[in-house]
Write an enzyme that holds these catalytic residues in place. Structure first.
Site, PDB file in Angstrom:
ATOM      1  N   GLY A  23       0.880  -1.310   0.113  1.00 33.17           N
ATOM      2  CA  GLY A  23       0.056  -0.068   0.060  1.00 33.17           C
ATOM      3  C   GLY A  23       0.960   1.411   0.194  1.00 33.17           C
ATOM      4  O   GLY A  23       0.461   2.236   0.384  1.00 33.17           O
ATOM      5  N   SER A  24       1.959   1.206  -0.685  1.00 33.31           N
ATOM      6  CA  SER A  24       2.658   2.328  -0.568  1.00 33.31           C
ATOM      7  C   SER A  24       2.254   3.582  -1.476  1.00 33.31           C
ATOM      8  O   SER A  24       2.223   4.873  -1.009  1.00 33.31           O
ATOM      9  CB  SER A  24       4.465   2.365  -1.165  1.00 33.31           C
ATOM     10  OG  SER A  24       4.247   1.960  -2.333  1.00 33.31           O
ATOM     11  N   ASN A  25       1.504   3.114  -2.556  1.00 35.18           N
ATOM     12  CA  ASN A  25       0.550   4.114  -3.279  1.00 35.18           C
ATOM     13  C   ASN A  25      -0.583   4.625  -2.632  1.00 35.18           C
ATOM     14  O   ASN A  25      -0.751   5.950  -2.717  1.00 35.18           O
ATOM     15  CB  ASN A  25       0.340   3.467  -4.638  1.00 35.18           C
ATOM     16  CG  ASN A  25       1.504   3.587  -5.681  1.00 35.18           C
ATOM     17  OD1 ASN A  25       1.704   4.583  -6.340  1.00 35.18           O
ATOM     18  ND2 ASN A  25       2.097   2.190  -5.896  1.00 35.18           N
ATOM     19  N   MET A  83      -4.711  -6.702  -7.031  1.00 32.94           N
ATOM     20  CA  MET A  83      -4.157  -7.591  -7.854  1.00 32.94           C
ATOM     21  C   MET A  83      -5.139  -8.466  -8.606  1.00 32.94           C
ATOM     22  O   MET A  83      -5.129  -9.823  -8.440  1.00 32.94           O
ATOM     23  CB  MET A  83      -2.714  -8.343  -7.308  1.00 32.94           C
ATOM     24  CG  MET A  83      -2.048  -7.524  -6.875  1.00 32.94           C
ATOM     25  SD  MET A  83      -1.293  -6.311  -8.115  1.00 32.94           S
ATOM     26  CE  MET A  83      -0.015  -7.535  -8.881  1.00 32.94           C
ATOM     27  N   ARG A  84      -6.238  -7.907  -8.922  1.00 35.22           N
ATOM     28  CA  ARG A  84      -7.466  -8.845  -9.109  1.00 35.22           C
ATOM     29  C   ARG A  84      -8.322  -7.800 -10.444  1.00 35.22           C
ATOM     30  O   ARG A  84      -8.345  -6.942 -10.515  1.00 35.22           O
ATOM     31  CB  ARG A  84      -8.442  -8.726  -8.081  1.00 35.22           C
ATOM     32  CG  ARG A  84      -8.960 -10.195  -7.528  1.00 35.22           C
ATOM     33  CD  ARG A  84      -9.660 -10.182  -6.408  1.00 35.22           C
ATOM     34  NE  ARG A  84      -8.679 -10.815  -5.449  1.00 35.22           N
ATOM     35  CZ  ARG A  84      -8.719 -12.144  -5.464  1.00 35.22           C
ATOM     36  NH1 ARG A  84      -9.324 -13.004  -6.406  1.00 35.22           N
ATOM     37  NH2 ARG A  84      -7.911 -12.718  -4.725  1.00 35.22           N
ATOM     38  N   LEU A  85      -8.752  -8.757 -11.542  1.00 37.18           N
ATOM     39  CA  LEU A  85      -9.419  -8.123 -12.569  1.00 37.18           C
ATOM     40  C   LEU A  85     -10.851  -7.633 -11.863  1.00 37.18           C
ATOM     41  O   LEU A  85     -11.373  -8.227 -11.068  1.00 37.18           O
ATOM     42  CB  LEU A  85      -9.677  -9.376 -13.470  1.00 37.18           C
ATOM     43  CG  LEU A  85      -8.777  -9.438 -14.569  1.00 37.18           C
ATOM     44  CD1 LEU A  85      -9.185 -10.507 -15.509  1.00 37.18           C
ATOM     45  CD2 LEU A  85      -8.233  -8.139 -15.260  1.00 37.18           C
ATOM     46  N   ILE A  86     -11.278  -6.446 -12.421  1.00 41.11           N
ATOM     47  CA  ILE A  86     -12.363  -6.004 -11.921  1.00 41.11           C
ATOM     48  C   ILE A  86     -13.716  -6.591 -12.846  1.00 41.11           C
ATOM     49  O   ILE A  86     -13.458  -6.548 -14.173  1.00 41.11           O
ATOM     50  CB  ILE A  86     -12.589  -4.313 -12.198  1.00 41.11           C
ATOM     51  CG1 ILE A  86     -11.591  -3.656 -11.187  1.00 41.11           C
ATOM     52  CG2 ILE A  86     -14.046  -3.810 -11.850  1.00 41.11           C
ATOM     53  CD1 ILE A  86     -11.881  -3.667  -9.971  1.00 41.11           C
ATOM     54  N   HIS A 142       0.134   1.067 -13.124  1.00 39.26           N
ATOM     55  CA  HIS A 142       0.701  -0.466 -13.655  1.00 39.26           C
ATOM     56  C   HIS A 142       2.331  -0.146 -13.675  1.00 39.26           C
ATOM     57  O   HIS A 142       2.355   0.751 -14.521  1.00 39.26           O
ATOM     58  CB  HIS A 142      -0.028  -0.935 -14.849  1.00 39.26           C
ATOM     59  CG  HIS A 142       0.690  -2.240 -15.010  1.00 39.26           C
ATOM     60  ND1 HIS A 142       0.252  -3.528 -14.520  1.00 39.26           N
ATOM     61  CD2 HIS A 142       1.719  -2.634 -15.863  1.00 39.26           C
ATOM     62  CE1 HIS A 142       1.042  -4.346 -14.776  1.00 39.26           C
ATOM     63  NE2 HIS A 142       1.804  -3.935 -15.890  1.00 39.26           N
TER      64      HIS A 142
HETATM   65  C1  GAR Z   1       2.739  -0.790  -7.698  1.00 36.50           C
HETATM   66  O1  GAR Z   1       4.033  -0.750  -8.387  1.00 36.50           O
HETATM   67  C2  GAR Z   1       1.815  -1.070  -8.864  1.00 36.50           C
HETATM   68  O2  GAR Z   1       2.048  -0.271  -9.914  1.00 36.50           O
HETATM   69  C3  GAR Z   1       1.402  -2.327  -8.868  1.00 36.50           C
HETATM   70  O3  GAR Z   1       1.573  -3.055  -7.710  1.00 36.50           O
HETATM   71  C4  GAR Z   1       2.370  -2.093  -6.969  1.00 36.50           C
HETATM   72  C5  GAR Z   1       1.850  -1.986  -5.724  1.00 36.50           C
HETATM   73  O4  GAR Z   1       2.774  -1.463  -4.761  1.00 36.50           O
HETATM   74  N1  GAR Z   1       0.175  -2.746  -9.597  1.00 36.50           N
HETATM   75  C6  GAR Z   1       0.313  -3.845 -10.644  1.00 36.50           C
HETATM   76  O5  GAR Z   1       1.075  -4.396 -10.753  1.00 36.50           O
HETATM   77  C7  GAR Z   1      -1.183  -3.896 -11.105  1.00 36.50           C
HETATM   78  N2  GAR Z   1      -1.044  -4.949 -12.380  1.00 36.50           N
HETATM   79  P1  GAR Z   1       2.048  -0.800  -3.451  1.00 36.50           P
HETATM   80  O6  GAR Z   1       1.117  -1.700  -2.614  1.00 36.50           O
HETATM   81  O7  GAR Z   1       3.364  -0.389  -2.541  1.00 36.50           O
HETATM   82  O8  GAR Z   1       1.425   0.429  -3.609  1.00 36.50           O
END
Ligand code: GAR
Length: 200
Positions: free
Chosen positions: A12-14, A90-93, A109
């Protein structure tokens, strides 16, 4: 102010980057809910620390995607959520959520789509030998990382790059880019969705 929900499956850093810019007054939105499909991950702690309610579910406890997406949709509607932000979800909607929020779900992404969709985009890029990868923010449709692209930013891959070092560089880009694009979508208004101009 727009009510948004953030969906996350891991660290969840984003999600944290979005919380931080809202707290700093740089994004005029309210995170009404964290939706998380993996009980125990750190994103849930982040929500707790910031006083954000979470809807945490285990997909295995539901008989279908439709069933858990119905529960999610009920939560989102009851909180007046207008916009959904996927941040490492990480799941399709599925159609249940897409029908309710068509054109109002965005995803980030860690590659220059259409290259390296799906899981482990950073590993895929490194193994392929490309010298440039990056970050894509796009609207979500029914496909895997296929919806209309809003923005892309490049990240150079050095000769001695590792998964960890590339991930760090990509995260640094993501944490700046996602909040600024959300500000553009939610606050400044006009963007193109597919070929249609649309006001959010
Ligand atoms: C992020 O780098 C995001 O771009 C990627 O998961 C990571 C989550 O990091 N998303 C995907 O790969 C979607 N297909 P976070 O949990 O630290 O935000």
């Amino acid at each position: 102010m727009r009510n948004i929900a953030v969906f996350a499956s891991g660290n969840g850093s984003n999600f944290q980057a979005i919380i931080d810019v809202i707290q700093m007054g740089e994004l005029d939105a309210n995170i009404s809910l964290l939706v998380c499909d993996r009980p125990g991950v750190y994103a849930i702690e982040r929500a707790k620390k910031s006083g954000i309610p979470s809807f945490v579910f285990n997909p295995k406890e539901y008989s279908s995607k439709e069933d858990y997406e119905k529960d999610i949709t009920t939560e989102l509607k009851s909180l007046g959520v207008e916009f959904v932000v996927l941040a490492g979800y990480m799941r399709l909607i599925g159609p249940t959520l897409l029908n309710e929020y068509e054109g109002k779900i965005v995803n980030i992404h860690p590659s220059l789509l259409p290259d390296f969709p799906g899981k482990d985009a950073i590993g895929q890029a490194l193994r392929s030998g490309v010298k440039v990868s990056g970050v894509t923010i796009h609207f979500v449709d029914a496909g895997m990382d296929t919806g209309p692209i809003i923005v892309q930013e490049r990240v150079r891959i050095e000769d001695n790059e590792t998964i960890e070092s590339l991930q760090k560089k990509i995260h640094a880009v993501e944490h700046k880019l996602y909040p600024s694009i959300l500000q553009m979508l939610l606050v400044q208004g006009d963007v193109l969705y597919g070929n249609k101009a649309r006001t959010y």
